[in-house]
Design a protein around this motif. Structure first.
Motif, PDB file in Angstrom:
ATOM      1  N   ALA A 256      -7.944   4.721   6.730  1.00  0.00           N
ATOM      2  CA  ALA A 256      -6.873   5.103   5.803  1.00  0.00           C
ATOM      3  C   ALA A 256      -5.639   4.269   6.129  1.00  0.00           C
ATOM      4  N   ALA A 257      -4.780   4.114   5.122  1.00  0.00           N
ATOM      5  CA  ALA A 257      -3.525   3.373   5.308  1.00  0.00           C
ATOM      6  C   ALA A 257      -2.360   4.290   5.004  1.00  0.00           C
ATOM      7  N   ILE A 258      -1.504   4.501   5.994  1.00  0.00           N
ATOM      8  CA  ILE A 258      -0.289   5.291   5.786  1.00  0.00           C
ATOM      9  C   ILE A 258       0.892   4.403   6.129  1.00  0.00           C
ATOM     10  N   SER A 259       1.423   3.763   5.069  1.00  0.00           N
ATOM     11  CA  SER A 259       2.459   2.765   5.289  1.00  0.00           C
ATOM     12  C   SER A 259       3.335   2.639   4.047  1.00  0.00           C
ATOM     13  N   SER A 260       3.779   3.804   3.536  1.00  0.00           N
ATOM     14  CA  SER A 260       4.625   3.831   2.336  1.00  0.00           C
ATOM     15  C   SER A 260       3.982   3.076   1.175  1.00  0.00           C
ATOM     16  N   VAL A 261       2.681   3.307   0.981  1.00  0.00           N
ATOM     17  CA  VAL A 261       1.948   2.650  -0.104  1.00  0.00           C
ATOM     18  C   VAL A 261       2.109   3.485  -1.376  1.00  0.00           C
ATOM     19  N   SER A 262       2.761   2.926  -2.385  1.00  0.00           N
ATOM     20  CA  SER A 262       2.980   3.662  -3.633  1.00  0.00           C
ATOM     21  C   SER A 262       1.674   3.837  -4.399  1.00  0.00           C
ATOM     22  N   ILE A 263       1.515   5.005  -4.987  1.00  0.00           N
ATOM     23  CA  ILE A 263       0.331   5.306  -5.798  1.00  0.00           C
ATOM     24  C   ILE A 263       0.568   4.746  -7.197  1.00  0.00           C
TER      25      ILE A 263
ATOM     26  N   PRO B 167      -1.121   2.772 -10.875  1.00  0.00           N
ATOM     27  CA  PRO B 167      -2.360   2.605 -11.647  1.00  0.00           C
ATOM     28  C   PRO B 167      -3.158   1.394 -11.195  1.00  0.00           C
ATOM     29  N   ASP B 168      -2.480   0.316 -10.847  1.00  0.00           N
ATOM     30  CA  ASP B 168      -3.180  -0.893 -10.427  1.00  0.00           C
ATOM     31  C   ASP B 168      -3.930  -0.672  -9.117  1.00  0.00           C
ATOM     32  N   ARG B 169      -3.284  -0.032  -8.144  1.00  0.00           N
ATOM     33  CA  ARG B 169      -3.944   0.209  -6.860  1.00  0.00           C
ATOM     34  C   ARG B 169      -5.075   1.222  -6.988  1.00  0.00           C
ATOM     35  N   LEU B 170      -4.936   2.168  -7.909  1.00  0.00           N
ATOM     36  CA  LEU B 170      -5.982   3.179  -8.100  1.00  0.00           C
ATOM     37  C   LEU B 170      -7.284   2.588  -8.632  1.00  0.00           C
ATOM     38  N   LYS B 171      -7.224   1.354  -9.084  1.00  0.00           N
ATOM     39  CA  LYS B 171      -8.456   0.679  -9.519  1.00  0.00           C
ATOM     40  C   LYS B 171      -9.338   0.325  -8.325  1.00  0.00           C
ATOM     41  N   SER B 172      -8.716   0.144  -7.162  1.00  0.00           N
ATOM     42  CA  SER B 172      -9.498  -0.328  -6.019  1.00  0.00           C
ATOM     43  C   SER B 172      -9.577   0.653  -4.851  1.00  0.00           C
ATOM     44  N   VAL B 173      -8.634   1.606  -4.782  1.00  0.00           N
ATOM     45  CA  VAL B 173      -8.668   2.600  -3.700  1.00  0.00           C
ATOM     46  C   VAL B 173      -8.303   3.972  -4.256  1.00  0.00           C
ATOM     47  N   ASP B 174      -8.600   5.000  -3.489  1.00  0.00           N
ATOM     48  CA  ASP B 174      -8.145   6.349  -3.808  1.00  0.00           C
ATOM     49  C   ASP B 174      -6.948   6.685  -2.913  1.00  0.00           C
ATOM     50  N   PHE B 175      -6.231   7.737  -3.291  1.00  0.00           N
ATOM     51  CA  PHE B 175      -5.062   8.156  -2.529  1.00  0.00           C
ATOM     52  C   PHE B 175      -5.091   9.652  -2.281  1.00  0.00           C
ATOM     53  N   SER B 176      -4.409  10.031  -1.221  1.00  0.00           N
ATOM     54  CA  SER B 176      -4.079  11.439  -1.019  1.00  0.00           C
ATOM     55  C   SER B 176      -2.997  11.813  -2.028  1.00  0.00           C
ATOM     56  N   ASN B 177      -2.592  13.070  -2.018  1.00  0.00           N
ATOM     57  CA  ASN B 177      -1.403  13.462  -2.763  1.00  0.00           C
ATOM     58  C   ASN B 177      -0.190  12.732  -2.188  1.00  0.00           C
ATOM     59  N   SER B 178       0.852  12.617  -2.990  1.00  0.00           N
ATOM     60  CA  SER B 178       2.083  11.982  -2.534  1.00  0.00           C
ATOM     61  C   SER B 178       2.701  12.767  -1.373  1.00  0.00           C
ATOM     62  N   TYR B 179       3.254  12.051  -0.383  1.00  0.00           N
ATOM     63  CA  TYR B 179       3.942  12.736   0.712  1.00  0.00           C
ATOM     64  C   TYR B 179       5.438  12.411   0.734  1.00  0.00           C
ATOM     65  N   TYR B 180       5.886  11.498  -0.145  1.00  0.00           N
ATOM     66  CA  TYR B 180       7.312  11.353  -0.435  1.00  0.00           C
ATOM     67  C   TYR B 180       7.470  10.497  -1.681  1.00  0.00           C
ATOM     68  N   ARG B 181       8.643  10.633  -2.329  1.00  0.00           N
ATOM     69  CA  ARG B 181       8.907   9.869  -3.544  1.00  0.00           C
ATOM     70  C   ARG B 181      10.381   9.503  -3.601  1.00  0.00           C
ATOM     71  N   LEU B 182      10.655   8.193  -3.655  1.00  0.00           N
ATOM     72  CA  LEU B 182      12.018   7.693  -3.721  1.00  0.00           C
ATOM     73  C   LEU B 182      12.081   6.519  -4.695  1.00  0.00           C
ATOM     74  N   PRO B 183      13.243   6.299  -5.325  1.00  0.00           N
ATOM     75  CA  PRO B 183      13.341   5.184  -6.267  1.00  0.00           C
ATOM     76  C   PRO B 183      13.504   3.846  -5.561  1.00  0.00           C
TER      77      PRO B 183
ATOM     78  N   GLY C 117       4.868   8.223  -6.244  1.00  0.00           N
ATOM     79  CA  GLY C 117       5.159   8.552  -4.864  1.00  0.00           C
ATOM     80  C   GLY C 117       4.299   7.744  -3.914  1.00  0.00           C
ATOM     81  N   ALA C 118       4.585   7.868  -2.630  1.00  0.00           N
ATOM     82  CA  ALA C 118       3.795   7.192  -1.600  1.00  0.00           C
ATOM     83  C   ALA C 118       2.647   8.098  -1.182  1.00  0.00           C
ATOM     84  N   GLY C 119       1.459   7.531  -1.118  1.00  0.00           N
ATOM     85  CA  GLY C 119       0.288   8.295  -0.704  1.00  0.00           C
ATOM     86  C   GLY C 119      -0.446   7.602   0.428  1.00  0.00           C
ATOM     87  N   ILE C 120      -1.447   8.256   0.950  1.00  0.00           N
ATOM     88  CA  ILE C 120      -2.284   7.689   2.010  1.00  0.00           C
ATOM     89  C   ILE C 120      -3.538   7.136   1.351  1.00  0.00           C
TER      90      ILE C 120
END
Length: 260
Positions: free
Chosen positions: A89-96, A98-114, A217-220
């Motif tokens: 797993a990658a936990i490094s402020s990776v934003s969830i 649509p483009d990334r969801l094509k290649s990996v899955d994510f946990s729920n968001s654990y923070y969200r900032l602009p 948001g950022a997910g794992i």
């Protein structure tokens, strides 16, 4: 004969149960992180990884009763490392996104900032993107900030300058080699604006929240269809409800960053 077989079977069952228990107790979770994005992840003077992402990862491992095994990976190598199974797993402020969801899955968001733009106060940048024509915009390579700047600021005449990590961006911004940076609002606050050398800089323009670029948001990140995402979500929910999340958050931020 039957009694001996029962005892043998019982003994074997007990041994299997014991082995399973030992295996479960020794289970590890290989986590990838880029340790160059304070306050989310950074290196201390004695070369230890610290930060919000790191502490959340450790809390998740503790809740899952597994051992965290940390691997430092450059941000643009996190998803490739997942795909070739170097990390789980990658936990490094990776934003969830649509483009990334094509290649990996994510946990729920654990923070969200602009995302925000920061510039030197006397740069003359006010109207965005019009005033970015001819300006050098520093971004971290292969991030959502890179994609947004390439799609919106480059066509307006800006020159996009890409770096391996955000710390390098700040160094060149301070040295005058670039004019502005687009990055996460907290990363800019903690990495530049709140430091003595950052007094000549400020935010300019709007907050950027387009989910197609800046995500939900950022997910794992985990591999596609990996049930690990469900286990991580359970652990996240637990540390939110038992106060661990807020205890960690308060170490780094004076305000809520969880988002809706």
């Amino acid at each position: 004969m039957n009694q001996k077989m029962s005892l043998t079977t019982l003994g074997l069952s007990g041994l299997i149960a014991l082995c399973s228990s030992v295996q479960a107790a020794g289970e590890s979770l290989r986590l990838g992180i880029e340790a160059a994005y304070p306050p989310f992840a950074f290196k201390t003077a004695d070369n230890r990884i610290q930060g919000f992402d790191y502490d959340i990862g450790e809390a998740i491992c503790a809740e899952m009763k597994v051992q965290c095994e940390w691997t430092e990976v450059e941000f643009d190598g996190l998803i490739p490392s997942l795909k070739v199974r170097k990390i789980d797993a990658a936990i490094s402020s990776v934003s969830i996104t649509p483009d990334r969801l094509k290649s990996v899955d994510f946990s729920n968001s654990y923070y969200r900032l602009p995302a925000k733009i920061a510039h030197r106060k006397d740069s003359g940048v006010q109207a965005i993107p019009a005033d970015l024509a001819g300006k050098r915009v520093g971004v971290q390579r292969s991030t959502n900030f890179d994609r947004y700047a390439t799609d919106y600021f480059e066509p307006a005449g800006a020159k996009i300058v890409r770096y391996g990590n955000q710390n390098e961006v700040f160094l060149d911004l301070l040295a005058g080699r670039i004019d502005v940076t687009l990055a996460g609002s907290v990363a800019i606050e903690e990495g530049l604006l709140n430091k003595p050398e950052g007094k000549a800089f400020e935010f300019v323009g709007p907050s950027y929240t387009d989910v197609n670029y800046f995500g939900m948001g950022a997910g794992i990140a985990v591999r596609k269809n990996d049930p690990l995402a469900g286990r991580i979500n359970q652990a996240l929910a637990a540390i939110r409800s038992n106060g661990t999340y807020d205890k960690i958050r308060s170490k780094y931020f004076a305000y809520d960053i969880y988002g809706e």
